[in-house]
Every structure is written in C-alpha cells, then in structure tokens.
Enzyme design. Structure first.
Site, PDB file in Angstrom:
ATOM      1  N   ASP A  77      54.413  28.409  34.825  1.00 19.20           N
ATOM      2  CA  ASP A  77      53.626  28.857  35.966  1.00 19.20           C
ATOM      3  C   ASP A  77      52.329  28.060  36.108  1.00 19.20           C
ATOM      4  OD1 ASP A  77      55.554  30.682  36.608  1.00 19.20           O
ATOM      5  OD2 ASP A  77      54.440  32.451  35.968  1.00 19.20           O
ATOM      6  N   LYS A  82      49.222  23.929  39.421  1.00 19.74           N
ATOM      7  CA  LYS A  82      48.685  22.582  39.633  1.00 19.74           C
ATOM      8  C   LYS A  82      49.416  21.876  40.780  1.00 19.74           C
ATOM      9  CE  LYS A  82      47.178  21.991  34.844  1.00 19.74           C
ATOM     10  NZ  LYS A  82      47.415  21.290  33.567  1.00 19.74           N
ATOM     11  N   ASP A 180      31.618  40.842  30.890  1.00 20.28           N
ATOM     12  CA  ASP A 180      31.804  39.431  30.551  1.00 20.28           C
ATOM     13  C   ASP A 180      32.284  38.640  31.763  1.00 20.28           C
ATOM     14  OD1 ASP A 180      31.033  39.952  27.982  1.00 20.28           O
ATOM     15  OD2 ASP A 180      32.999  39.608  27.068  1.00 20.28           O
ATOM     16  N   THR A 191      49.946  39.398  37.734  1.00 13.47           N
ATOM     17  CA  THR A 191      50.613  39.483  36.428  1.00 13.47           C
ATOM     18  C   THR A 191      50.058  38.461  35.437  1.00 13.47           C
ATOM     19  OG1 THR A 191      52.366  38.121  37.414  1.00 13.47           O
ATOM     20  CG2 THR A 191      52.796  40.485  37.234  1.00 13.47           C
ATOM     21  N   SER A 194      44.445  38.891  35.334  1.00 13.34           N
ATOM     22  CA  SER A 194      44.081  40.238  35.781  1.00 13.34           C
ATOM     23  C   SER A 194      44.811  41.301  34.972  1.00 13.34           C
ATOM     24  CB  SER A 194      44.415  40.392  37.272  1.00 13.34           C
ATOM     25  OG  SER A 194      44.219  41.723  37.692  1.00 13.34           O
ATOM     26  N   LEU A 195      46.102  41.121  34.777  1.00  8.93           N
ATOM     27  CA  LEU A 195      46.897  42.102  34.030  1.00  8.93           C
ATOM     28  C   LEU A 195      46.426  42.226  32.588  1.00  8.93           C
ATOM     29  CD1 LEU A 195      49.375  44.009  34.076  1.00  8.93           C
ATOM     30  CD2 LEU A 195      50.769  42.057  33.356  1.00  8.93           C
ATOM     31  N   SER A 196      46.040  41.111  31.975  1.00  9.80           N
ATOM     32  CA  SER A 196      45.596  41.147  30.579  1.00  9.80           C
ATOM     33  C   SER A 196      44.274  41.900  30.433  1.00  9.80           C
ATOM     34  CB  SER A 196      45.449  39.723  30.023  1.00  9.80           C
ATOM     35  OG  SER A 196      44.346  39.063  30.607  1.00  9.80           O
ATOM     36  N   ALA A 215      35.972  43.016  30.117  1.00  7.88           N
ATOM     37  CA  ALA A 215      35.141  43.659  29.084  1.00  7.88           C
ATOM     38  C   ALA A 215      33.884  44.296  29.681  1.00  7.88           C
ATOM     39  CB  ALA A 215      34.763  42.650  27.993  1.00  7.88           C
TER      40      ALA A 215
END
Length: 294
Positions: A77, A82, A180, A191, A194-196, A215
C-alpha cells in the site's frame, strides 16, 4: 476482432529483494499482450541491476510528465500511495499488485496477474474513485505533493513535548487537542495510521473524514467523523516552536504559527479492482476477524 494495444506505466518498491520471480511473471504477462511498457527510471535500474531482469521498456520515465491507460504499482500500500502521488490529476486508473502481505489498495497477487490482465483487455473490471485531501500552509500548497490519499498527520518533532492543536471546522471551534499529534484521515486511510490510534474503520466511498488524536493528554478525547465537504483549520503551538505535517507519510517541517488548512481535493484517484472484488472480504482477511488464534 483486433485487440487494442494498452499502455502501462510501471512503478515499484526498490527495497523488496528476492521478488524477481513475481516481477518476471508480471513483465512476461505485459509482454504477451504486446502492450507498451513505460517504467519509472529508479525502478527500471533496480530491476535491471539488482534483480538482473531483462526489462523491455518502451520508455523510461524520468519525471511525472507521462500518460498511460493504466498504472501498475508493484509493492504494498505504501508503494501504491507513492504511485498515486505521481499520477496526481492525470485520471489514470492504478492497479496495485501486492508483492508481500495482502493490502487494501494493493490487493492483486502476482499469481492473479494473468487473469487480471485478461480482464483489463476485456474491460471486465471496476473503478473505485477515492477522495483525497489537499493541504495548505498559510494559504499555499504544502510541499511538492500537497494532496493525501490516506491521511494528514500533525505531529510533534522528535523528543519534543506534546503539542497544542486548535481545530476549527468551517470556522467553528471544535476543540484544542493536547497530544503528540492529530491524524485526519480519508476513508481510504482509515485502516492505516488512524486505526492504530483508535480511529474508526470507514468504508471507501463514504463521503467523510475522521479526526483522531495521537496519545492525547485527556482520556476524554475521542475520534470524530465529519463530512468531507468540511474545511478544517489547524493552529499549532509547540515548545520547540515547530512541528511536522506528514502527508501520506511524507513529512514537511512547519514553524509554529503556520495555519494548516485541509479540504477535499478537486480530483479523485481511480483504483482498479477486479469485478468480483468485495471490500469486506479483504477487511475480514486483513483484520483476521473471526480467526481462532487459540
């Protein structure tokens, strides 16, 4: 009936070693259809010198001044993102061939390339229009490529203290994030980063953006989903007097006091999908939903 001669522009990941067999399969398939092949210069020399492949390129691309019927992205991905930045406003559909783990954008395996190539020549495929965000700093485009297919992240620099991000939506104050950073994501990027950070999964084609803090200092801060017709204005304060703006992972340094404005870009990226593609199948497999790991 004479088969039309297609033009393919090839971009790829130069950091993926030991993939020559899969790459050769794709090159052979393109050659079998007597298609014109344009290859990004950096990728061409990677294939020629590193992978020792005989690449029969019609043309080597040295810049973004090109046209083609399809762009093929060879990688994951990240490589697709790129390639999308190189395509920009050209309205060329992009086919993502995944050279590693299954991706959301690059979801064609090298084993499927023959079937996929045949489908392209039969016009048996689907096109998904993916929205982008454009980024302005003090009213000017930010960096050489100021549009994001995945996300825009406002981040603190290195080991600096958390930053303060005042966010306005269509001129109305939303909140001031002490965090942060802040990730503003399209459905395509929902996905990813943002998801993390706890953001929502958004189905492609949904006309919204999500805003998710990185955070946050307060546990009361939660992701929010807004219409993609919104104009987002961000003002950042930082003890280091500077901050980073990452556009699909490409970082630009900005001075404190720079007003960042995000809005939907005036064009789409066209993503080629197999006609039998189902997003939720990819989602289940990628997220391992329903898998029993005991």
């Amino acid at each position: 009936m004479t088969q039309r001669k297609l033009r393919f522009a090839l971009f790829g990941n130069i950091y993926q070693a030991k993939k020559s067999a899969s790459i050769q399969k794709v090159l052979s398939c393109i050659a079998n259809y007597d298609a014109e092949l344009y290859v990004d210069m950096e990728y061409y020399y990677f294939l020629k010198d590193n992978q020792r492949l005989d690449v029969k390129a019609t043309k080597i691309l040295q810049d973004d001044d090109f046209t083609a019927d399809f762009v093929i992205s060879m990688g994951g991905d990240g490589t697709f993102l790129k390639a999308a930045s190189r395509v920009g406003k050209k309205d060329i559909p992009i086919l993502g061939v995944n050279m590693g783990r299954l991706g959301f954008l690059a979801d064609i395996s090298p084993d499927d390339i023959e079937r996929t190539m045949e489908a392209l020549h039969r016009d048996d495929y689907a096109i998904e229009n993916r929205a982008l965000m454009q980024v302005e700093a003090d009213g000017q485009p930010l960096g050489d490529c100021s549009c994001a297919l995945n996300d825009v992240a406002i981040l603190k620099r290195d080991t600096a203290s958390m930053i303060s991000i005042s966010a306005r939506i269509n001129g109305q104050l939303l909140t001031t994030y002490q965090a942060d950073g802040l990730v503003v994501s399209t459905p395509t990027g929902s996905t990813a980063y943002s998801l993390s950070n706890g953001g929502p999964i958004i189905v492609p084609g949904t006309k919204v953006l999500s805003m998710t803090a990185v955070a946050p200092h307060s546990l009361n801060v939660r992701p929010i989903v807004i219409p993609d017709s919104s104009v987002i204005e961000l003002d950042v304060e930082s003890r280091s007097h500077s901050f980073l703006v990452a556009i699909d992972g490409r970082s630009e340094k900005c001075r404190e006091g720079t007003k960042i404005t995000l809005r939907r870009a005036p064009y789409y990226i066209k993503v080629v999908k197999r006609s039998d593609h189902r997003y939720f199948n990819t989602l289940r497999e990628k997220m391992m939903w329903g898998a029993d790991v005991r």
